[in-house]
Design a protein around this motif. Structure first.
Motif, PDB file in Angstrom:
ATOM      1  N   ALA A 329       0.828  -1.208   0.000  1.00  0.00           N
ATOM      2  CA  ALA A 329       0.000   0.000   0.000  1.00  0.00           C
ATOM      3  C   ALA A 329       0.862   1.257   0.000  1.00  0.00           C
ATOM      4  O   ALA A 329       0.584   2.234  -0.709  1.00  0.00           O
ATOM      5  CB  ALA A 329      -0.927  -0.009   1.221  1.00  0.00           C
ATOM      6  N   GLU A 330       1.952   1.224   0.772  1.00  0.00           N
ATOM      7  CA  GLU A 330       2.871   2.366   0.799  1.00  0.00           C
ATOM      8  C   GLU A 330       3.530   2.565  -0.559  1.00  0.00           C
ATOM      9  O   GLU A 330       3.701   3.700  -1.024  1.00  0.00           O
ATOM     10  CB  GLU A 330       3.931   2.158   1.875  1.00  0.00           C
ATOM     11  N   ALA A 331       3.871   1.453  -1.213  1.00  0.00           N
ATOM     12  CA  ALA A 331       4.494   1.543  -2.528  1.00  0.00           C
ATOM     13  C   ALA A 331       3.518   2.122  -3.550  1.00  0.00           C
ATOM     14  O   ALA A 331       3.873   2.996  -4.348  1.00  0.00           O
ATOM     15  CB  ALA A 331       4.977   0.162  -2.978  1.00  0.00           C
ATOM     16  N   ALA A 332       2.267   1.640  -3.522  1.00  0.00           N
ATOM     17  CA  ALA A 332       1.261   2.140  -4.461  1.00  0.00           C
ATOM     18  C   ALA A 332       0.956   3.611  -4.208  1.00  0.00           C
ATOM     19  O   ALA A 332       0.781   4.398  -5.146  1.00  0.00           O
ATOM     20  CB  ALA A 332      -0.008   1.304  -4.356  1.00  0.00           C
ATOM     21  N   ALA A 333       0.888   3.991  -2.928  1.00  0.00           N
ATOM     22  CA  ALA A 333       0.565   5.371  -2.578  1.00  0.00           C
ATOM     23  C   ALA A 333       1.697   6.344  -2.899  1.00  0.00           C
ATOM     24  O   ALA A 333       1.494   7.561  -2.897  1.00  0.00           O
ATOM     25  CB  ALA A 333       0.216   5.450  -1.094  1.00  0.00           C
ATOM     26  N   SER A 334       2.889   5.809  -3.189  1.00  0.00           N
ATOM     27  CA  SER A 334       4.039   6.676  -3.487  1.00  0.00           C
ATOM     28  C   SER A 334       3.920   7.364  -4.838  1.00  0.00           C
ATOM     29  O   SER A 334       4.689   8.273  -5.152  1.00  0.00           O
ATOM     30  CB  SER A 334       5.331   5.846  -3.453  1.00  0.00           C
ATOM     31  N   GLY A 335       2.942   6.935  -5.649  1.00  0.00           N
ATOM     32  CA  GLY A 335       2.759   7.546  -6.955  1.00  0.00           C
ATOM     33  C   GLY A 335       3.514   6.860  -8.070  1.00  0.00           C
ATOM     34  O   GLY A 335       3.418   7.256  -9.236  1.00  0.00           O
ATOM     35  N   LYS A 336       4.261   5.807  -7.752  1.00  0.00           N
ATOM     36  CA  LYS A 336       5.001   5.087  -8.780  1.00  0.00           C
ATOM     37  C   LYS A 336       4.073   4.175  -9.568  1.00  0.00           C
ATOM     38  O   LYS A 336       3.062   3.695  -9.061  1.00  0.00           O
ATOM     39  CB  LYS A 336       6.119   4.253  -8.144  1.00  0.00           C
ATOM     40  N   ARG A 337       4.428   3.925 -10.814  1.00  0.00           N
ATOM     41  CA  ARG A 337       3.686   3.009 -11.672  1.00  0.00           C
ATOM     42  C   ARG A 337       4.251   1.605 -11.457  1.00  0.00           C
ATOM     43  O   ARG A 337       5.358   1.306 -11.905  1.00  0.00           O
ATOM     44  CB  ARG A 337       3.798   3.427 -13.140  1.00  0.00           C
ATOM     45  N   SER A 364      -9.588  -0.713  -2.409  1.00  0.00           N
ATOM     46  CA  SER A 364      -8.637   0.393  -2.249  1.00  0.00           C
ATOM     47  C   SER A 364      -7.583   0.385  -3.355  1.00  0.00           C
ATOM     48  O   SER A 364      -7.231   1.431  -3.915  1.00  0.00           O
ATOM     49  CB  SER A 364      -7.953   0.307  -0.878  1.00  0.00           C
ATOM     50  N   PHE A 365      -7.063  -0.802  -3.670  1.00  0.00           N
ATOM     51  CA  PHE A 365      -6.070  -0.906  -4.737  1.00  0.00           C
ATOM     52  C   PHE A 365      -6.632  -0.402  -6.064  1.00  0.00           C
ATOM     53  O   PHE A 365      -5.923   0.235  -6.854  1.00  0.00           O
ATOM     54  CB  PHE A 365      -5.625  -2.359  -4.909  1.00  0.00           C
ATOM     55  N   ALA A 366      -7.898  -0.693  -6.316  1.00  0.00           N
ATOM     56  CA  ALA A 366      -8.503  -0.327  -7.606  1.00  0.00           C
ATOM     57  C   ALA A 366      -8.471   1.176  -7.850  1.00  0.00           C
ATOM     58  O   ALA A 366      -8.539   1.627  -9.001  1.00  0.00           O
ATOM     59  CB  ALA A 366      -9.931  -0.849  -7.675  1.00  0.00           C
ATOM     60  N   ASP A 367      -8.355   1.956  -6.783  1.00  0.00           N
ATOM     61  CA  ASP A 367      -8.334   3.415  -6.936  1.00  0.00           C
ATOM     62  C   ASP A 367      -6.996   3.934  -7.455  1.00  0.00           C
ATOM     63  O   ASP A 367      -6.916   5.066  -7.936  1.00  0.00           O
ATOM     64  CB  ASP A 367      -8.655   4.084  -5.593  1.00  0.00           C
ATOM     65  N   LEU A 372      -0.889  -1.503 -11.855  1.00  0.00           N
ATOM     66  CA  LEU A 372      -1.588  -2.700 -12.295  1.00  0.00           C
ATOM     67  C   LEU A 372      -1.548  -3.712 -11.146  1.00  0.00           C
ATOM     68  O   LEU A 372      -0.493  -3.915 -10.535  1.00  0.00           O
ATOM     69  CB  LEU A 372      -0.921  -3.296 -13.539  1.00  0.00           C
ATOM     70  N   PHE A 373      -2.696  -4.335 -10.874  1.00  0.00           N
ATOM     71  CA  PHE A 373      -2.805  -5.274  -9.755  1.00  0.00           C
ATOM     72  C   PHE A 373      -3.333  -6.623 -10.241  1.00  0.00           C
ATOM     73  O   PHE A 373      -4.227  -6.678 -11.092  1.00  0.00           O
ATOM     74  CB  PHE A 373      -3.769  -4.750  -8.688  1.00  0.00           C
ATOM     75  N   VAL A 374      -2.796  -7.688  -9.661  1.00  0.00           N
ATOM     76  CA  VAL A 374      -3.367  -9.027  -9.828  1.00  0.00           C
ATOM     77  C   VAL A 374      -3.646  -9.544  -8.424  1.00  0.00           C
ATOM     78  O   VAL A 374      -2.740  -9.623  -7.591  1.00  0.00           O
ATOM     79  CB  VAL A 374      -2.416  -9.981 -10.566  1.00  0.00           C
TER      80      VAL A 374
END
Length: 437
Positions: A329-337, A364-367, A372-374
């Protein structure tokens, strides 16, 4: 910036490790030289992030595959050349001459091997330079490797090196000739000799990897700008599984979450690993186990497939999962692709908590539509609750019942599975009867 991947993801995908069974690295480690292996190590440790750099490297591999080159160099001669140009030498030519004379005298009086190694080192260097000249003459002038070849061609066209290449190694070399070339190769031309050897190591790697691609029917990916947020594959397979069944998939900004369901043993984890491995190899410019693979460049890859408890830190299996999800979650929230993959979220807790946690985290991830998430689960009710999210694509790995025996197709289908064969498998194994006996 560097492509981000952590130790757990590397281990889960079995990416590295020369001696690890089934590692992706071992698949490609068919190089013949130590220098080629060091270059392979470097590429596996440093995936690329620039679209042009990735496509350029892929085009070089493709060129070598189409040209079907064989490695023309003798490894022993390369090692002798390496040892020769790396050995110590004086900047004073007279001192080099004097030392060479002393080595020859000692060779005649004792069993001193230094003079013989000096001669063999120069002979090996001459042979390597000659073969290198022949090899670059056979290369196309319009290949994606042309700039590198031109650099080596310029080095080999130096009149001093041209003269050296004409030396007859089968005739006795004078001390003057031997000391003169030792001084030249280890001094003024040392950098050029290093570049020639590095070129040969590159050739070794490109030949080896392109041959693996041909033998295993791997193909080269097309890198796209990050903003497209696309990952598209046709006949994607796990590279370490012989005769693996391939699957097509597509993820993009409008469907950036792949929600994967299926029974245990249906192939969910293997598919997720296939996706992660292909992503990593593609960022290296390496061939991938697919007929076609197109991707927008990511800034990192993150997986949670085989989370274990941590006795040293006092973590239970469930808490270790929570910590891992927090890191993601921290990695996704960092703004990185990023590409992030989660297999069976919260399987270390009860079904109710696993349901609630998987639903909340996936929503939450979908936002984070730049990632890209699996996400996989066997709690199929979560999928029904997620249908209100437009950017989630639902797929499953089916189970076909043949009487009371399950058969797994490993072929991805659209939708959410309805398979529930857990108790059937338990009964098939005779566990209940064994306990009642």
């Amino acid at each position: 910036m560097n492509f981000k991947i952590d130790k757990q993801t590397i281990e889960e995908l079995n990416l590295t490790g020369k001696f690890r069974s089934g590692s992706v690295y071992a698949i490609f480690n068919k190089v013949k030289t130590n220098g080629g292996e060091r270059l392979l190590d470097h590429m596996f440790s440093h995936p690329l992030e620039e679209v042009d750099a990735i496509n350029q490297r892929s085009s070089i591999f493709r060129y070598f595959g189409e040209a079907a080159f064989s490695f023309p160099f003798d490894v022993q001669q390369l090692n002798q050349m390496r040892e020769h140009i790396d050995s110590m030498s004086s900047k004073n030519q007279m001192l080099v001459f004097a030392r060479t004379c002393i080595h020859k005298i000692l060779a005649g009086l004792t069993r001193d091997e230094r003079y013989r190694k000096l001669v063999q080192g120069l002979q090996a260097t001459i042979l390597v330079l000659h073969k290198c000249h022949q090899f670059i003459q056979a290369m196309r002038s319009d290949s994606p490797f042309t700039a590198r070849v031109d650099t080596i061609r310029e080095i080999l066209s130096d009149k001093r090196i041209e003269k050296l290449r004409q030396v007859d190694i089968y005739k006795s070399l004078s001390i003057q000739t031997l000391s003169s070339y030792e001084h030249l190769l280890k001094g003024e031309l040392h950098g050029q000799m290093e570049d020639v050897l590095n070129f040969i190591y590159e050739v070794d790697l490109f030949i080896a990897v392109s041959k693996v691609a041909k033998d295993r029917k791997f193909n080269y990916a097309e890198a796209l700008p990050p903003a497209k947020n696309l990952m598209s594959a046709i006949d994607l397979r796990h590279p370490a599984i012989d005769n693996a069944i391939g699957n097509d998939l597509r993820m993009d900004g409008s469907s950036n979450v792949l929600f994967l369901t299926g029974a245990n043993m249906a192939g969910k984890s293997t598919l997720m690993k296939s996706i992660g491995i292909a992503c990593y190899l593609a960022h290296m410019g390496f061939p991938v186990a697919a007929k076609e693979y197109r991707f927008s460049v990511r800034e990192g890859l993150y997986s949670s497939i085989n989370v274990a408890d941590n006795i040293g830190l006092g973590y239970s299996h469930f808490y270790a999962e929570v910590v891992r999800v927090k890191q993601a979650a921290e990695a996704a929230a960092s703004g990185k692709r990023l590409l992030l993959m989660f297999d069976e979220l919260f399987k270390g807790t009860n079904v109710k908590d696993a349901y609630d946690g998987t639903l909340a985290i996936t929503e939450s991830f979908a936002d984070y539509t730049d990632c890209l998430f699996v996400v996989s689960t066997h709690i199929i009710e979560v999928g029904e609750a997620l249908r209100r999210k437009d950017n989630i694509r639902f797929v499953f790995m089916p189970t076909i019942m043949e009487g009371s025996v399950p058969r797994y197709t490993y072929q991805l289908r659209e939708g959410i599975t309805e398979d529930r064969q857990g108790m059937l498998i338990i009964r098939n194994e005779g566990i209940l009867e064994m306990m009642d006996a």
